[in-house]
Design a protein around this motif. Structure first.
Motif, mmCIF file in Angstrom:
data_model
loop_
_atom_site.group_PDB
_atom_site.id
_atom_site.type_symbol
_atom_site.label_atom_id
_atom_site.label_comp_id
_atom_site.label_asym_id
_atom_site.label_seq_id
_atom_site.Cartn_x
_atom_site.Cartn_y
_atom_site.Cartn_z
ATOM 1 N N HIS A 189 27.111 22.229 53.980
ATOM 2 C CA HIS A 189 28.197 22.293 53.009
ATOM 3 C C HIS A 189 27.765 22.932 51.699
ATOM 4 O O HIS A 189 28.331 22.656 50.638
ATOM 5 C CB HIS A 189 28.790 20.910 52.761
ATOM 6 C CG HIS A 189 29.678 20.448 53.877
ATOM 7 N ND1 HIS A 189 30.316 19.235 53.871
ATOM 8 C CD2 HIS A 189 30.031 21.044 55.044
ATOM 9 C CE1 HIS A 189 31.027 19.098 54.990
ATOM 10 N NE2 HIS A 189 30.855 20.195 55.717
ATOM 11 N N CYS A 190 26.772 23.819 51.762
ATOM 12 C CA CYS A 190 26.296 24.532 50.584
ATOM 13 C C CYS A 190 26.846 25.953 50.572
ATOM 14 O O CYS A 190 26.968 26.586 51.620
ATOM 15 C CB CYS A 190 24.767 24.592 50.565
ATOM 16 S SG CYS A 190 23.945 22.981 50.416
ATOM 17 N N SER A 255 17.841 36.111 57.744
ATOM 18 C CA SER A 255 18.642 34.916 58.001
ATOM 19 C C SER A 255 18.285 34.395 59.381
ATOM 20 O O SER A 255 17.439 34.952 60.079
ATOM 21 C CB SER A 255 20.139 35.215 57.898
ATOM 22 O OG SER A 255 20.887 34.015 57.872
ATOM 23 N N SER A 256 18.951 33.317 59.789
ATOM 24 C CA SER A 256 18.594 32.682 61.059
ATOM 25 C C SER A 256 19.788 31.975 61.656
ATOM 26 O O SER A 256 20.816 31.760 60.994
ATOM 27 C CB SER A 256 17.461 31.671 60.843
ATOM 28 O OG SER A 256 17.930 30.552 60.095
ATOM 29 N N LYS A 262 25.212 26.822 59.547
ATOM 30 C CA LYS A 262 25.595 25.999 58.401
ATOM 31 C C LYS A 262 26.592 26.736 57.517
ATOM 32 O O LYS A 262 27.536 26.128 56.982
ATOM 33 C CB LYS A 262 24.351 25.603 57.613
ATOM 34 C CG LYS A 262 23.489 24.574 58.328
ATOM 35 C CD LYS A 262 22.157 24.348 57.638
ATOM 36 C CE LYS A 262 21.332 23.294 58.393
ATOM 37 N NZ LYS A 262 19.956 23.170 57.867
ATOM 38 N N GLY A 263 26.403 28.040 57.346
ATOM 39 C CA GLY A 263 27.335 28.811 56.539
ATOM 40 C C GLY A 263 28.730 28.847 57.126
ATOM 41 O O GLY A 263 29.729 28.748 56.403
ATOM 42 N N ILE A 264 28.830 28.991 58.440
ATOM 43 C CA ILE A 264 30.145 29.005 59.088
ATOM 44 C C ILE A 264 30.825 27.647 58.922
ATOM 45 O O ILE A 264 32.029 27.569 58.624
ATOM 46 C CB ILE A 264 30.007 29.378 60.571
ATOM 47 C CG1 ILE A 264 29.571 30.842 60.711
ATOM 48 C CG2 ILE A 264 31.326 29.156 61.315
ATOM 49 C CD1 ILE A 264 29.255 31.272 62.124
ATOM 50 N N LEU A 296 24.593 29.069 67.879
ATOM 51 C CA LEU A 296 25.574 29.913 67.210
ATOM 52 C C LEU A 296 26.823 30.073 68.065
ATOM 53 O O LEU A 296 27.948 30.115 67.535
ATOM 54 C CB LEU A 296 24.971 31.282 66.891
ATOM 55 C CG LEU A 296 25.805 32.155 65.948
ATOM 56 C CD1 LEU A 296 26.100 31.423 64.652
ATOM 57 C CD2 LEU A 296 25.095 33.474 65.664
ATOM 58 N N ASP A 297 26.673 30.165 69.390
ATOM 59 C CA ASP A 297 27.844 30.208 70.268
ATOM 60 C C ASP A 297 28.765 29.035 70.000
ATOM 61 O O ASP A 297 29.995 29.174 69.924
ATOM 62 C CB ASP A 297 27.414 30.164 71.744
ATOM 63 C CG ASP A 297 26.799 31.470 72.219
ATOM 64 O OD1 ASP A 297 26.974 32.500 71.544
ATOM 65 O OD2 ASP A 297 26.129 31.457 73.265
ATOM 66 N N GLN A 298 28.175 27.852 69.865
ATOM 67 C CA GLN A 298 28.975 26.648 69.669
ATOM 68 C C GLN A 298 29.750 26.688 68.359
ATOM 69 O O GLN A 298 30.945 26.374 68.320
ATOM 70 C CB GLN A 298 28.087 25.400 69.693
ATOM 71 C CG GLN A 298 28.856 24.107 69.434
ATOM 72 C CD GLN A 298 27.961 22.875 69.461
ATOM 73 O OE1 GLN A 298 26.960 22.843 70.177
ATOM 74 N NE2 GLN A 298 28.296 21.874 68.665
ATOM 75 N N VAL A 299 29.092 27.103 67.273
ATOM 76 C CA VAL A 299 29.783 27.084 65.984
ATOM 77 C C VAL A 299 30.833 28.189 65.903
ATOM 78 O O VAL A 299 31.871 28.031 65.242
ATOM 79 C CB VAL A 299 28.766 27.171 64.822
ATOM 80 C CG1 VAL A 299 28.213 28.560 64.651
ATOM 81 C CG2 VAL A 299 29.396 26.682 63.526
#
Length: 531
Positions: A189-190, A255-256, A262-264, A296-299
């Motif tokens: 949440h940043c 990035s990673s 987290k950004g999404i 990443l697929d999940q998010v």
């Protein structure tokens, strides 16, 4: 009334496992579950290896309880809501041996899209140079969009990149920098999960801000006698779009998986209706089509299920495939065209490319590292699919502004159905962005986007109730997310899934059957093997 049909206890699993003598135990509360389907070996097609963050791995635990029991100095950050931890180790093997571990994957490295060798790259803006005009706005129908008085609802578009700077042609009122509770220990949440704080201001000491160019293409102040124009304008009444800049790159520029995820999630939590990703996973410096990043697929599916349109650049190496994550079925992939609406030489193309937009010699805001954070006044021209994608993101933002209740299918369907047909034979079934025509369609019932070739559809029931969100995946996927942190009643739940080819819906490819148990006040993650 419980609006979610899955939020109810099912005793079918207990009955199937133990017969009619099963002891019926009423639910004593609720828990959360993330459920994935594991496809049989052989369906995946991994022809490349992707760059990783050395020594970093994302570990998924079976439950939040197992994660809480973890006692290791190797933990970088953890989240009970996802049952995942970012950990450092010499190898995946030592982490797989930890108690309660479900799976381990590398923390993949993602890069800003490489800049093509274009003669106008970082050239200064010269007003007397006719080649520096914003020719692309006419092509995509900007005038029609500006004159459409229906774009009256403020819409948030998140740009996940290297941040923003102060600029004479970007109003602060067009940015949303409001914090929502940054966890400085984990980055959740940043507004800057890369640095685990709420300051997404551009902080790379060398070079030009990639993110500032994207922000300007979406939201540069229009009709102010200064600089450049953007789609963020409505008949001199208001700016319909607010950009949420989210920093996902470290000062070194990388990035990673962990940071982007987290950004999404931050963007979703802040109410973004559109997210732009101008990045790719790389292999030897070339954007790769590899699809092996389950986290990443999940998010990305979480964003899709929340109705958020994620626009992603197709890649800048001229390859006959769409790079990951642009080739995900949960996003809108965007390639680049030149002034003649032909494929740009650098743009990736091929299967899974849905949309193209101008991407050569675009005029945009230029932001640089500035410790004083003073007002900047520079502009530049650049080329790349990095810059085609935010044009599509801005267009999607205007569609949501005109119709806030629109679904993912309606917005993406309107963009694709209204797009111009191209003459370039390398771009069959790909449409050219026309925001004016899309705005004319969005209040109707635009047809859903066509199915992508090489994709599968999973029909899933949990405890006899059909999962409502679409479970669509690419042929390269090996792990398919079904539910993400779904609240269910405690007890035993059954799962039945039938996987069919998207183009042969009557043909069953795999079936998946099993059970899982939800525990009160706990979060669990389960993988179900398909056959």
């Amino acid at each position: 009334m419980n609006k979610n049909p899955l939020q109810k206890l099912s005793l079918l699993g207990c009955m199937l496992l133990a017969g009619c003598n099963c002891l019926v135990v009423p639910p004593d509360g609720q828990g959360k579950v993330t459920l994935n389907l594991v496809l049989p070996a052989g369906i995946t097609s991994q022809g490349q290896t992707a760059a990783v963050i050395p020594g970093e791995y994302i570990v998924t635990f079976e439950s939040s309880a197992a994660l809480r029991k973890l006692r290791s100095t190797a933990v970088v950050s953890s989240s009970e809501s996802t049952t995942q931890a970012l950990m450092r180790a010499k190898s995946m093997t030592e982490l797989q041996a930890l108690p309660g571990v479900l799976r381990v994957q590398p923390n993949y490295r993602y890069e800003k899209l490489a800049v093509p060798d274009d003669p106008y790259w970082q050239n200064p803006f010269v007003p007397s140079n006719p080649q520096s005009a914003q020719w692309y706005l006419d092509q995509i129908g900007a005038t029609g969009a500006w004159n459409d008085t229906g774009t009256t609802t403020t819409t948030r578009v998140a740009v996940l990149d290297d941040g923003y700077t102060h600029h004479e042609d970007l109003s602060l009122s067009s940015l949303d920098l409001q914090p929502i509770g940054c966890n400085t220990d984990t980055g959740e949440h940043c507004l800057n999960p890369a640095l685990q704080n709420d300051d997404p201001y551009y902080q790379e000491p060398f070079g030009t801000s990639h993110g500032m160019s994207l922000v300007g293409l979406i939201a540069a102040t229009t009709n102010n006698t200064t600089g450049v124009a953007s789609l963020n304008f409505n008949g001199n009444k208001q700016s319909p779009i607010k950009v949420i800049p989210i920093g996902i790159y470290t000062p070194e520029g990388g990035s990673s998986t962990d940071i982007i995820a987290k950004g999404i999630r931050t963007a979703i939590a802040k109410g973004a209706k559109v997210i732009n990703l101008s990045l790719c996973i790389s292999s030897g410096g070339v954007c790769s089509s590899i699809v092996s990043d389950p986290v990443l697929d999940q998010v990305l599916k979480e964003a899709h299920d929340a109705g958020v349109v994620v626009t992603v650049s197709a890649g800048n190496n001229g390859k006959n495939f769409v790079a990951y994550p642009a080739n995900s079925v949960h996003v809108l992939s965007v390639g680049a065209t030149d002034v003649n609406q032909q494929k740009s030489s650098f743009s990736h193309y091929g299967g899974h490319l849905r949309l193209v937009a101008p991407g050569e010699d675009l005029l945009m805001l230029m932001g640089s590292f500035d410790e004083a954070r003073s007002l900047q006044t520079t502009y530049h021209q650049s080329s790349g699919t990095s810059f085609s994608s935010p044009l599509a993101a801005a267009a999607a933002g205007l569609l949501f502004s005109k119709r806030p209740d629109a679904t993912w299918n309606q917005v993406v369907g309107a963009l694709l159905h209204s797009g111009d047909t191209l003459s370039d034979p390398r771009l069959p079934d790909v449409k050219f962005l026309r925001i004016d025509k899309a705005l004319a369609e969005i209040n109707g019932d635009p047809p859903a986007p066509p199915a992508l070739r090489g994709t599968y559809q999973a029909e899933v029931t949990v405890s006899g109730t059909t999962v409502e969100s679409p479970v669509v995946f690419d042929f390269q996927a090996s792990l398919v997310n079904v539910l993400s942190s779904q609240t269910l009643d405690s007890g035993v739940h059954t799962v039945h899934a039938v996987i069919r080819d998207g183009y042969q819906p009557g043909k069953t490819i795999f079936t998946c059957d099993g059970t899982f148990t939800v525990v009160k006040n706990e979060t669990i993650t389960r993988d179900l093997q398909c056959k």
